[in-house]
Design a protein around this motif. Structure first.
Motif, PDB file in Angstrom:
ATOM      1  N   THR A  78       0.831  -1.208   0.000  1.00  0.00           N
ATOM      2  CA  THR A  78       0.000   0.000   0.000  1.00  0.00           C
ATOM      3  C   THR A  78       0.866   1.260   0.000  1.00  0.00           C
ATOM      4  O   THR A  78       0.625   2.203  -0.765  1.00  0.00           O
ATOM      5  N   MET A  79       1.901   1.280   0.844  1.00  0.00           N
ATOM      6  CA  MET A  79       2.759   2.457   0.935  1.00  0.00           C
ATOM      7  C   MET A  79       3.583   2.647  -0.330  1.00  0.00           C
ATOM      8  O   MET A  79       3.691   3.760  -0.859  1.00  0.00           O
ATOM      9  N   VAL A  80       4.168   1.567  -0.826  1.00  0.00           N
ATOM     10  CA  VAL A  80       5.001   1.672  -2.026  1.00  0.00           C
ATOM     11  C   VAL A  80       4.165   2.128  -3.217  1.00  0.00           C
ATOM     12  O   VAL A  80       4.591   2.964  -4.019  1.00  0.00           O
ATOM     13  N   ASP A  81       2.957   1.599  -3.333  1.00  0.00           N
ATOM     14  CA  ASP A  81       2.074   1.993  -4.435  1.00  0.00           C
ATOM     15  C   ASP A  81       1.649   3.459  -4.339  1.00  0.00           C
ATOM     16  O   ASP A  81       1.355   4.094  -5.353  1.00  0.00           O
ATOM     17  N   SER A  82       1.623   3.989  -3.115  1.00  0.00           N
ATOM     18  CA  SER A  82       1.109   5.348  -2.916  1.00  0.00           C
ATOM     19  C   SER A  82       2.049   6.420  -3.444  1.00  0.00           C
ATOM     20  O   SER A  82       1.635   7.570  -3.624  1.00  0.00           O
ATOM     21  N   ILE A  83       3.310   6.075  -3.689  1.00  0.00           N
ATOM     22  CA  ILE A  83       4.252   7.106  -4.119  1.00  0.00           C
ATOM     23  C   ILE A  83       4.809   6.817  -5.512  1.00  0.00           C
ATOM     24  O   ILE A  83       5.932   7.202  -5.825  1.00  0.00           O
ATOM     25  N   ARG A  84       4.019   6.193  -6.334  1.00  0.00           N
ATOM     26  CA  ARG A  84       4.420   5.997  -7.727  1.00  0.00           C
ATOM     27  C   ARG A  84       4.559   7.344  -8.435  1.00  0.00           C
ATOM     28  O   ARG A  84       3.887   8.310  -8.081  1.00  0.00           O
ATOM     29  N   ILE A 131       5.129  11.558   0.002  1.00  0.00           N
ATOM     30  CA  ILE A 131       4.564  10.675   1.024  1.00  0.00           C
ATOM     31  C   ILE A 131       3.568  11.489   1.839  1.00  0.00           C
ATOM     32  O   ILE A 131       3.885  12.584   2.310  1.00  0.00           O
ATOM     33  N   GLU A 132       2.375  10.981   1.988  1.00  0.00           N
ATOM     34  CA  GLU A 132       1.330  11.700   2.713  1.00  0.00           C
ATOM     35  C   GLU A 132       0.930  10.932   3.967  1.00  0.00           C
ATOM     36  O   GLU A 132       0.981   9.695   3.997  1.00  0.00           O
ATOM     37  N   LEU A 133       0.514  11.680   4.984  1.00  0.00           N
ATOM     38  CA  LEU A 133       0.061  11.053   6.218  1.00  0.00           C
ATOM     39  C   LEU A 133      -1.109  10.114   5.954  1.00  0.00           C
ATOM     40  O   LEU A 133      -1.203   9.037   6.556  1.00  0.00           O
ATOM     41  N   SER A 134      -1.971  10.481   5.039  1.00  0.00           N
ATOM     42  CA  SER A 134      -3.124   9.634   4.736  1.00  0.00           C
ATOM     43  C   SER A 134      -2.693   8.250   4.242  1.00  0.00           C
ATOM     44  O   SER A 134      -3.352   7.245   4.532  1.00  0.00           O
ATOM     45  N   SER A 135      -1.578   8.190   3.512  1.00  0.00           N
ATOM     46  CA  SER A 135      -1.065   6.902   3.036  1.00  0.00           C
ATOM     47  C   SER A 135      -0.536   6.060   4.188  1.00  0.00           C
ATOM     48  O   SER A 135      -0.713   4.839   4.211  1.00  0.00           O
ATOM     49  N   ILE A 136       0.123   6.710   5.143  1.00  0.00           N
ATOM     50  CA  ILE A 136       0.611   5.990   6.322  1.00  0.00           C
ATOM     51  C   ILE A 136      -0.564   5.425   7.108  1.00  0.00           C
ATOM     52  O   ILE A 136      -0.546   4.269   7.558  1.00  0.00           O
ATOM     53  N   LEU A 137      -1.613   6.223   7.264  1.00  0.00           N
ATOM     54  CA  LEU A 137      -2.798   5.762   7.987  1.00  0.00           C
ATOM     55  C   LEU A 137      -3.488   4.622   7.247  1.00  0.00           C
ATOM     56  O   LEU A 137      -3.968   3.660   7.863  1.00  0.00           O
ATOM     57  N   ILE A 143      10.972   2.688   5.470  1.00  0.00           N
ATOM     58  CA  ILE A 143      12.330   2.594   4.928  1.00  0.00           C
ATOM     59  C   ILE A 143      12.271   2.407   3.416  1.00  0.00           C
ATOM     60  O   ILE A 143      12.881   3.154   2.644  1.00  0.00           O
ATOM     61  N   ASN A 144      11.529   1.392   2.971  1.00  0.00           N
ATOM     62  CA  ASN A 144      11.430   1.137   1.538  1.00  0.00           C
ATOM     63  C   ASN A 144      10.606   2.195   0.820  1.00  0.00           C
ATOM     64  O   ASN A 144      10.796   2.431  -0.374  1.00  0.00           O
ATOM     65  N   THR A 145       9.712   2.847   1.538  1.00  0.00           N
ATOM     66  CA  THR A 145       8.945   3.935   0.928  1.00  0.00           C
ATOM     67  C   THR A 145       9.860   5.096   0.562  1.00  0.00           C
ATOM     68  O   THR A 145       9.742   5.699  -0.510  1.00  0.00           O
ATOM     69  N   VAL A 146      10.799   5.410   1.453  1.00  0.00           N
ATOM     70  CA  VAL A 146      11.776   6.462   1.154  1.00  0.00           C
ATOM     71  C   VAL A 146      12.646   6.061  -0.033  1.00  0.00           C
ATOM     72  O   VAL A 146      12.885   6.862  -0.950  1.00  0.00           O
TER      73      VAL A 146
END
Length: 406
Positions: A133-139, A144-150, A246-249
């Protein structure tokens, strides 16, 4: 491991401060729990505008580790669909083990197809979904948004066994939490995170740091992770979501475009040391964490490349195991989809393969008889099957990384 002390040249990172706060006893526990009226909470520094100190040798090690990741991603990511899914599974399994959530690879595979007999395996699958979910959110380089973390936390906790934690899935905590201590109070806690009314502001500051582009990538990843763990914004699942960052960054900064780096497999090899590094960070010492991340990244990239080579060899090995296969047959088509879909039900196979159902079932039996597939459930109908060699590689990759990190 590194042969120099990275703390020797370190200056300039603020430590957490501590502040007394009133505590309302619950009336349960020992007399010390019932009479506790004040606690000391930790207040991490705001980091949005901070730059971590970085000595020349440490910067070189971190840059070399990042080059290893880029090499893995460039050489193997675009061509091996199985690699991305396999590394996500490896990272999620290891990240869960750090939280002492353990299950076998086969249990994980079963849980990924809806078998809920093993709660730990179900939790591991949820961790993989949160990471995806997180990795897909920053294509496409999105912030990176707080909503994606939530949203990732919601995916992680939505099926949790504890109803109280499930109710907080995707929600910032509104209570004081702690790491360790008594069952009934923060007495003797190892760490007491900031008060709940401060969490939203801390997360806004963290998101601002996550979206900077002027920080060395691996430094940004490890500090963002440590800061998230120090904020501890959720009632549960903080460690797993913190490691997802980590991988999101790495993905947002372009260090990876296809693969996930299973750093948790290296971290779980020294679980106590990993928690010590987070304590060092809270005391204002970031270089040990940076150094550990550089080494973990180098190891995981190297071992993941070995896995990529192994996966590329499998189709030829399967052809030898199975023998002559007619092009366009159900067996041939099933072999073609296994690298990207190593766990599938009989129903999945029938949907994916353009052939008569009877031919698909015959193909499954042939692959089972030759050892390419193994049954993962005891069902008589809609059995779940796993590609034996790929599941073995998933297990072996985690073990190799842990051994190399020891």
């Amino acid at each position: 491991m590194p042969n120099s002390d990275p703390r020797s040249a370190e200056v300039g990172w603020p430590a957490c401060t501590r502040e007394p706060r009133p505590w309302r006893p619950s009336g349960r526990g020992t007399r010390a729990d019932r009479t506790l009226t004040e606690i000391s909470v930790s207040l991490p520094p705001k980091i949005a505008a901070l730059d971590a100190p970085l000595s020349g040798p440490l910067a070189a090690r971190m840059e070399q580790a990042l080059r290893e990741v880029a090499k893995l991603d460039a050489e193997h990511g675009p061509t091996l669909d199985a690699l991305g899914a396999l590394l996500i599974r490896t990272e999620s399994v290891a990240s869960s083990k750090i939280e002492q959530i353990d299950a076998s690879v086969d249990d994980y595979a079963r849980a990924s197809h809806g078998v809920k007999a093993n709660p730990a395996a179900v939790s591991m699958v949820a961790a993989a979904e949160a990471l995806q979910t997180m990795v897909d959110s920053i294509r496409h380089g999105a912030d990176i948004e707080l909503s994606s973390i939530l949203q990732a936390h919601k995916r992680l906790m939505a099926k949790d066994e504890a109803l109280a934690d499930r109710a907080y899935a995707g929600r910032i905590r509104d209570m004081q939490n702690r790491i360790g201590g008594s069952d009934h109070s923060p007495r003797n806690a190892l760490y007491v995170p900031p008060p709940p009314e401060t969490v939203a502001d801390y997360l806004d500051d963290l998101v601002a740091y996550l979206n900077r582009d002027d920080i060395p990538v691996l430094t940004q990843a490890c500090i963002a992770h440590a800061q998230f763990e120090s904020i501890h914004p959720f009632t549960d699942g903080n460690g797993r979501i913190g490691r997802v960052l980590i991988n999101t960054v790495l993905r947002r900064r372009g260090a990876t475009t296809h693969v996930v780096v299973p750093l948790a497999s290296a971290l779980v090899a020294h679980r106590d040391r990993y928690f010590d590094l987070l304590d060092h960070y809270r005391d204002g010492s970031v270089a040990p964490l940076q150094d550990s991340f550089a080494e973990a990244t180098r190891i995981t990239a190297s071992e993941s490349r070995a896995t990529a080579v192994r996966l590329a060899e499998l189709p030829a090995e399967w052809n030898e195991q199975v023998g002559r296969v007619r092009a366009g047959s159900a067996t041939s088509m099933l072999l073609e989809i296994l690298p990207s879909q190593p766990v599938l039900s009989a129903e999945d196979a029938c949907t994916a393969v353009s052939a008569a159902e009877s031919s698909v079932y015959s193909a499954i039996e042939r692959l089972h008889a030759t050892g390419v597939l193994k049954p993962l459930t005891d069902r008589k109908r809609n059995q779940v099957w796993g590609a034996t060699a790929i599941l073995d590689e998933l297990d072996d990759l985690g073990k190799r990384i842990a051994a190399a990190a020891s």
